[in-house]
Design an enzyme around this catalytic site. Structure first.
Site, PDB file in Angstrom:
ATOM      1  N   HIS A   1       0.910  -1.088   0.246  1.00 43.19           N
ATOM      2  CA  HIS A   1      -0.330   0.074  -0.220  1.00 43.19           C
ATOM      3  C   HIS A   1       1.103   1.188  -0.466  1.00 43.19           C
ATOM      4  CE1 HIS A   1      -3.420  -2.236   2.386  1.00 43.19           C
ATOM      5  NE2 HIS A   1      -3.322  -2.327   0.923  1.00 43.19           N
TER       6      HIS A   1
ATOM      7  N   ARG B   1      -2.234  -6.034  -8.170  1.00 43.86           N
ATOM      8  CA  ARG B   1      -1.175  -7.253  -7.897  1.00 43.86           C
ATOM      9  C   ARG B   1      -1.552  -8.238  -9.522  1.00 43.86           C
ATOM     10  NH1 ARG B   1      -2.957  -7.190  -2.030  1.00 43.86           N
ATOM     11  NH2 ARG B   1      -5.060  -6.819  -3.335  1.00 43.86           N
TER      12      ARG B   1
ATOM     13  N   LYS C   1     -16.115  -6.897   4.756  1.00 44.41           N
ATOM     14  CA  LYS C   1     -15.233  -7.624   6.007  1.00 44.41           C
ATOM     15  C   LYS C   1     -14.506  -6.941   6.965  1.00 44.41           C
ATOM     16  CE  LYS C   1     -12.440  -6.658   2.372  1.00 44.41           C
ATOM     17  NZ  LYS C   1     -10.979  -5.933   1.199  1.00 44.41           N
TER      18      LYS C   1
ATOM     19  N   SER D   1      -2.867  -7.484   3.133  1.00 45.70           N
ATOM     20  CA  SER D   1      -3.250  -7.352   5.114  1.00 45.70           C
ATOM     21  C   SER D   1      -3.297  -8.698   5.555  1.00 45.70           C
ATOM     22  CB  SER D   1      -4.563  -6.421   4.739  1.00 45.70           C
ATOM     23  OG  SER D   1      -4.049  -4.805   4.349  1.00 45.70           O
TER      24      SER D   1
END
Ligand code: ADP
Length: 160
Positions: free
Chosen positions: A18, A91, A42, A129
């Site tokens: 990040h 990614r 989440k 994360s």
């Protein structure tokens, strides 16, 4: 007119991946507003306040980066601060489909706000994360993956 970009995400917690995206966006845009989105389904480990504080401390030396929270629609937040761009990191191909959906939806909501993608640095392409939390939970080494302050915060969380 200064060019303002929003870098939205959960940042639960901030990783070096990040941080790399934030730094690179800050080189291109006049102002970068990192926005911690707090409305997803989440289950987060860190509260929005904790996530914001960590990002603030870690990005304190970058003068054109601001950090805020938003519980509404990201695109409404972007409009409210006069942003013309949204920056996301990419990614692997697995990110692509999800990002495509969100970007298309955001374009329907406001076509004047453009989304830009920054390709991850190779060294962070498998960093997330979730992976960091998993490793930290079992006491694994995460010093290469997150800023020092995040490493300490994770240790505290899992000690408790
Ligand atoms: P979200 O829940 O919105 O996906 P994340 O906190 O997981 O929020 O990610 C925020 C942004 O950072 C996303 O654009 C994501 O693709 C990007 N990102 C996450 N990890 C990395 C990484 N290792 N390298 C590059 N970009 C990343």
């Amino acid at each position: 007119m200064s060019k303002i970009a929003v870098v939205p995400g959960s940042f639960d917690p901030l990783t070096n991946g990040h941080l790399d995206i934030i730094k690179r966006a800050a080189r291109v845009f006049d102002e970068v507003n990192v926005v911690v989105m707090n409305n997803s389904a989440k289950n987060s480990l860190f509260t929005a306040e904790e996530r914001i504080e960590l990002i603030r401390v870690v990005t304190a030396s970058i003068p054109n980066v601001k950090v805020e929270a938003s519980a509404g629609l990201m695109i409404d937040y972007a409009k409210s601060i006069g942003a013309t761009a949204v920056v996301r990191g990419l990614r692997a191909v697995t990110d692509f489909e999800y990002e495509m959906q969100i970007t298309s939806m955001n374009r329907v909501l406001d076509e004047s706000i453009e989304t830009f993608f920054i390709m991850t640095n190779n060294q962070y392409s498998f960093l997330s994360s979730s992976i960091v939390k998993e490793v930290a939970k079992y006491g694994g080494a995460i010093s290469e993956l997150v800023p020092k302050q995040v490493e300490e915060a994770l240790k505290k969380k899992f000690e408790a």
